[in-house]
Design an enzyme around this catalytic site. Structure first.
Site, PDB file in Angstrom:
ATOM      1  N   ASN A  24       0.875  -1.174   0.000  1.00  0.00           N
ATOM      2  CA  ASN A  24       0.000   0.000   0.000  1.00  0.00           C
ATOM      3  C   ASN A  24       0.910   1.221   0.000  1.00  0.00           C
ATOM      4  O   ASN A  24       1.452   1.603   1.036  1.00  0.00           O
ATOM      5  CB  ASN A  24      -0.898  -0.038   1.232  1.00  0.00           C
ATOM      6  CG  ASN A  24      -1.844   1.147   1.285  1.00  0.00           C
ATOM      7  OD1 ASN A  24      -1.753   2.064   0.469  1.00  0.00           O
ATOM      8  ND2 ASN A  24      -2.733   1.135   2.256  1.00  0.00           N
ATOM      9  N   ARG A  45      -2.606  -1.985  -3.427  1.00  0.00           N
ATOM     10  CA  ARG A  45      -3.829  -1.235  -3.162  1.00  0.00           C
ATOM     11  C   ARG A  45      -3.810  -0.003  -4.071  1.00  0.00           C
ATOM     12  O   ARG A  45      -2.852   0.778  -4.039  1.00  0.00           O
ATOM     13  CB  ARG A  45      -3.878  -0.790  -1.705  1.00  0.00           C
ATOM     14  CG  ARG A  45      -5.082   0.069  -1.447  1.00  0.00           C
ATOM     15  CD  ARG A  45      -4.998   0.752  -0.115  1.00  0.00           C
ATOM     16  NE  ARG A  45      -6.197   1.529   0.106  1.00  0.00           N
ATOM     17  CZ  ARG A  45      -6.200   2.744   0.638  1.00  0.00           C
ATOM     18  NH1 ARG A  45      -5.074   3.301   0.995  1.00  0.00           N
ATOM     19  NH2 ARG A  45      -7.321   3.375   0.814  1.00  0.00           N
ATOM     20  N   HIS A  75     -12.942   2.607   0.692  1.00  0.00           N
ATOM     21  CA  HIS A  75     -12.884   1.543   1.714  1.00  0.00           C
ATOM     22  C   HIS A  75     -13.548   0.251   1.230  1.00  0.00           C
ATOM     23  O   HIS A  75     -13.962  -0.577   2.038  1.00  0.00           O
ATOM     24  CB  HIS A  75     -13.606   1.960   3.022  1.00  0.00           C
ATOM     25  CG  HIS A  75     -12.937   3.046   3.802  1.00  0.00           C
ATOM     26  ND1 HIS A  75     -13.637   3.988   4.512  1.00  0.00           N
ATOM     27  CD2 HIS A  75     -11.628   3.328   3.994  1.00  0.00           C
ATOM     28  CE1 HIS A  75     -12.794   4.816   5.109  1.00  0.00           C
ATOM     29  NE2 HIS A  75     -11.573   4.432   4.805  1.00  0.00           N
ATOM     30  N   LEU A  87     -15.002   2.467  10.861  1.00  0.00           N
ATOM     31  CA  LEU A  87     -14.655   3.673  11.615  1.00  0.00           C
ATOM     32  C   LEU A  87     -13.164   3.654  11.957  1.00  0.00           C
ATOM     33  O   LEU A  87     -12.752   3.063  12.957  1.00  0.00           O
ATOM     34  CB  LEU A  87     -15.482   3.752  12.907  1.00  0.00           C
ATOM     35  CG  LEU A  87     -17.013   3.657  12.754  1.00  0.00           C
ATOM     36  CD1 LEU A  87     -17.698   3.608  14.120  1.00  0.00           C
ATOM     37  CD2 LEU A  87     -17.548   4.844  11.939  1.00  0.00           C
ATOM     38  N   GLY A  88     -12.359   4.240  11.096  1.00  0.00           N
ATOM     39  CA  GLY A  88     -10.916   4.353  11.355  1.00  0.00           C
ATOM     40  C   GLY A  88     -10.581   5.830  11.404  1.00  0.00           C
ATOM     41  O   GLY A  88     -11.366   6.626  11.924  1.00  0.00           O
ATOM     42  N   ARG A  92     -11.682  14.820   8.763  1.00  0.00           N
ATOM     43  CA  ARG A  92     -12.514  15.225   7.622  1.00  0.00           C
ATOM     44  C   ARG A  92     -13.941  15.490   8.071  1.00  0.00           C
ATOM     45  O   ARG A  92     -14.456  14.818   8.967  1.00  0.00           O
ATOM     46  CB  ARG A  92     -12.521  14.135   6.546  1.00  0.00           C
ATOM     47  CG  ARG A  92     -11.174  13.944   5.919  1.00  0.00           C
ATOM     48  CD  ARG A  92     -11.257  12.965   4.757  1.00  0.00           C
ATOM     49  NE  ARG A  92     -10.045  12.162   4.704  1.00  0.00           N
ATOM     50  CZ  ARG A  92     -10.023  10.859   4.478  1.00  0.00           C
ATOM     51  NH1 ARG A  92     -11.140  10.191   4.259  1.00  0.00           N
ATOM     52  NH2 ARG A  92      -8.881  10.219   4.457  1.00  0.00           N
ATOM     53  N   GLY A  98     -10.300   0.719  13.516  1.00  0.00           N
ATOM     54  CA  GLY A  98      -9.796   1.153  14.833  1.00  0.00           C
ATOM     55  C   GLY A  98     -10.858   1.541  15.842  1.00  0.00           C
ATOM     56  O   GLY A  98     -10.889   1.018  16.961  1.00  0.00           O
ATOM     57  N   GLU A 154      -7.542  -5.188   5.439  1.00  0.00           N
ATOM     58  CA  GLU A 154      -7.525  -4.844   4.017  1.00  0.00           C
ATOM     59  C   GLU A 154      -6.414  -5.618   3.308  1.00  0.00           C
ATOM     60  O   GLU A 154      -6.575  -6.037   2.170  1.00  0.00           O
ATOM     61  CB  GLU A 154      -7.357  -3.326   3.852  1.00  0.00           C
ATOM     62  CG  GLU A 154      -8.672  -2.625   4.167  1.00  0.00           C
ATOM     63  CD  GLU A 154      -8.563  -1.133   4.387  1.00  0.00           C
ATOM     64  OE1 GLU A 154      -8.078  -0.735   5.467  1.00  0.00           O
ATOM     65  OE2 GLU A 154      -8.950  -0.369   3.493  1.00  0.00           O
TER      66      GLU A 154
HETATM   67  P1  ADP Z   1      -6.796   3.842   9.414  1.00  0.00           P
HETATM   68  O1  ADP Z   1      -8.050   4.459   8.883  1.00  0.00           O
HETATM   69  O2  ADP Z   1      -5.625   4.754   9.356  1.00  0.00           O
HETATM   70  O3  ADP Z   1      -6.526   2.442   8.907  1.00  0.00           O
HETATM   71  P2  ADP Z   1      -7.461   2.597  11.949  1.00  0.00           P
HETATM   72  O4  ADP Z   1      -8.526   1.713  11.453  1.00  0.00           O
HETATM   73  O5  ADP Z   1      -6.212   1.966  12.463  1.00  0.00           O
HETATM   74  O6  ADP Z   1      -7.089   3.745  10.943  1.00  0.00           O
HETATM   75  O7  ADP Z   1      -8.085   3.494  13.122  1.00  0.00           O
HETATM   76  C1  ADP Z   1      -7.334   4.477  13.757  1.00  0.00           C
HETATM   77  C2  ADP Z   1      -8.170   5.172  14.814  1.00  0.00           C
HETATM   78  O8  ADP Z   1      -8.759   4.206  15.676  1.00  0.00           O
HETATM   79  C3  ADP Z   1      -7.360   6.072  15.727  1.00  0.00           C
HETATM   80  O9  ADP Z   1      -7.279   7.371  15.243  1.00  0.00           O
HETATM   81  C4  ADP Z   1      -8.131   6.029  17.025  1.00  0.00           C
HETATM   82  O10 ADP Z   1      -9.018   7.141  17.051  1.00  0.00           O
HETATM   83  C5  ADP Z   1      -8.981   4.790  16.950  1.00  0.00           C
HETATM   84  N1  ADP Z   1      -8.638   3.808  18.004  1.00  0.00           N
HETATM   85  C6  ADP Z   1      -7.650   2.925  18.026  1.00  0.00           C
HETATM   86  N2  ADP Z   1      -7.671   2.209  19.174  1.00  0.00           N
HETATM   87  C7  ADP Z   1      -8.714   2.678  19.901  1.00  0.00           C
HETATM   88  C8  ADP Z   1      -9.264   2.369  21.178  1.00  0.00           C
HETATM   89  N3  ADP Z   1      -8.745   1.419  21.957  1.00  0.00           N
HETATM   90  N4  ADP Z   1     -10.343   3.065  21.586  1.00  0.00           N
HETATM   91  C9  ADP Z   1     -10.881   4.021  20.792  1.00  0.00           C
HETATM   92  N5  ADP Z   1     -10.404   4.350  19.595  1.00  0.00           N
HETATM   93  C10 ADP Z   1      -9.337   3.699  19.145  1.00  0.00           C
END
Ligand code: ADP
Length: 405
Positions: free
Chosen positions: A7, A99, A188, A215-216, A247, A336, A390
């Site tokens: 990626n 990707r 996504h 939700l990342g 965003r 995340g 992914e």
């Molecule tokens: P990406 O979109 O970059 O792949 P991820 O899916 O890894 O991102 O998600 C990242 C986000 O997940 C972080 O910004 C954080 O807000 C959230 N996150 C990670 N661990 C936790 C947790 N234990 N509790 C709440 N939010 C979390």
């Protein structure tokens, strides 16, 4: 067979190596700050014999990396040299799965990379000037370093190419669609497809009506039926829909007109505002849900509002997509925030009995790897948490494509 997933971003390269057909992750890593004297590489090697949850062995290097080619060469060195080496020679990699963010309307599926495919990816640069050029660069470098491998492109937009026209068109003059391809594409897709397939298998319902909630840092939802995406919250670009880390998500276009027409913002400033300074960062001062959760716990008013707004938008789309799907069998939280933040899940599912959602709060608080079913005994709709990968989905798509060749 070894499948290597790449990626490539504007200044980073994420990678993961899988042994196939065992789907076994061998190593993964992240190269960051390419173009600087202080670039970094984090390289992790997984022990297949170790019990699940055991941490991988990790190396961390800081070094100058002028460009992607030097960066990927360093990765090849880490893959092939001890300690941390997992192959003898780059020739052992059979497939490199890339990707690619935007496949436009041309790519509704994964594609073997040919000169023609590359030209098409290049033609799409205008639609995503931030992403496709970086993905393209990754392809060119990988072609030079893995000369015996087949190169495959997996597009973030492809899964959503099944949306009906009334879902993907904007009510703009037709010429803007026909000549400029202005429409909803959605992103996504790899993640939505991955968790939707697992949910359908878990429910033993191939035709399941699902709402997948990714939700990342970026956030999006999709309405999926029978493994086909019928709608999704991101649109022409990745700004639409849900409130995200930085965003804005949905916003009345009049706001942008006002910013530019009355407040003197340039197009670039509007772009920075919407992409980098809005969302949870703009509302609550942080784009990390862990920080906002802590602020919320001590009654911080801005964090409370940010949380409410974030969850309200998700609930609204659950309503909208239940209409799209004419019913609902399960919602799936992933990425995340979706996988880890019990408070977000609780707020999303609160007061949603009309939609058949009833969360088991004890199960919601438990932590466990893999798929989790958080539905309460009276829930008509299943509430699932499914960790996304992914990289694994990209590897699966590569293997499938080559099996069908
Ligand atoms: P990406 O979109 O970059 O792949 P991820 O899916 O890894 O991102 O998600 C990242 C986000 O997940 C972080 O910004 C954080 O807000 C959230 N996150 C990670 N661990 C936790 C947790 N234990 N509790 C709440 N939010 C979390």
């Amino acid at each position: 067979m070894n499948i290597f997933v790449v990626n490539s971003g504007s200044s980073s390269i994420k990678y993961q190596l899988f042994r196939w057909p065992a789907e076994q992750p061998v190593c993964s890593g992240l190269v960051e700050r390419i173009g600087s004297e202080q670039a970094t590489i984090r390289h992790k090697v997984f022990d297949p014999q170790a019990p699940e949850g055991n941490p991988p062995t990790e190396q961390f290097h800081t070094l100058p990396l002028p460009d992607h080619e030097v960066g990927l060469r360093e990765v090849v060195r880490l893959l092939t040299e001890q300690p941390g080496g997992v192959i003898q020679d780059p020739g052992e990699i059979a497939v490199v799965g890339h990707r690619v963010v935007h496949g436009g309307e041309v790519f509704a599926a994964t594609a073997l990379i040919t000169e023609e495919v590359k030209a098409e990816i290049k033609r799409l640069f205008v639609l995503v000037p931030l992403h496709n050029p970086a993905n393209y660069l990754g392809i060119e470098v990988a072609e030079r370093l893995f000369i015996h491998a087949q190169q495959v492109a997996v597009f973030d937009t492809a899964f959503h190419q099944t949306m009906p026209e009334y879902a993907y068109r904007y009510a703009l003059p037709t010429a803007l669609y026909e000549e400029q391809r202005l429409r909803k594409y959605g992103f996504h897709g790899t993640s939505h497809q991955f968790v939707a397939a697992q949910a359908a298998t878990y429910l033993s319902q191939p035709d399941a009506r699902l709402i997948t909630i990714h939700l990342g840092n970026g956030c999006s939802m999709a309405a999926v039926r029978g493994g086909r995406s019928l709608d999704t919250t991101m649109g022409f670009g990745p700004l639409g829909g849900l409130v995200m880390g930085t965003r804005s998500g949905d916003i009345d276009p009049s706001v942008l007109l006002h910013l530019q027409g009355q407040l003197g913002y340039s197009a670039e400033q509007v772009s920075t505002l919407l992409n980098k300074q809005s969302g949870m960062l703009g509302l609550a001062g942080s784009n990390d849900m862990r920080d906002i959760g802590q602020a919320l716990a001590v009654g911080d008013a801005r964090a409370t509002l940010a949380y409410d707004l974030y969850c309200y938008r998700i609930r609204q789309y659950i309503g909208a997509y239940t209409a799209t799907l004419n019913g609902l069998d399960a919602i799936v939280f992933t990425a995340g925030v979706g996988e880890n933040d019990a408070m977000v899940r609780a707020r999303v599912c609160q007061d949603m009995e009309f939609f058949g959602l009833q969360l088991d709060e004890v199960k919601n608080q438990e932590r466990a790897p893999g798929l989790r079913d958080l539905s309460g005994p009276d829930s008509k709709v299943r509430i699932l948490v499914i960790p996304t990968s992914e990289e694994l989905e990209i590897a699966r798509q590569c293997a499938q494509l080559l099996a069908n060749e």
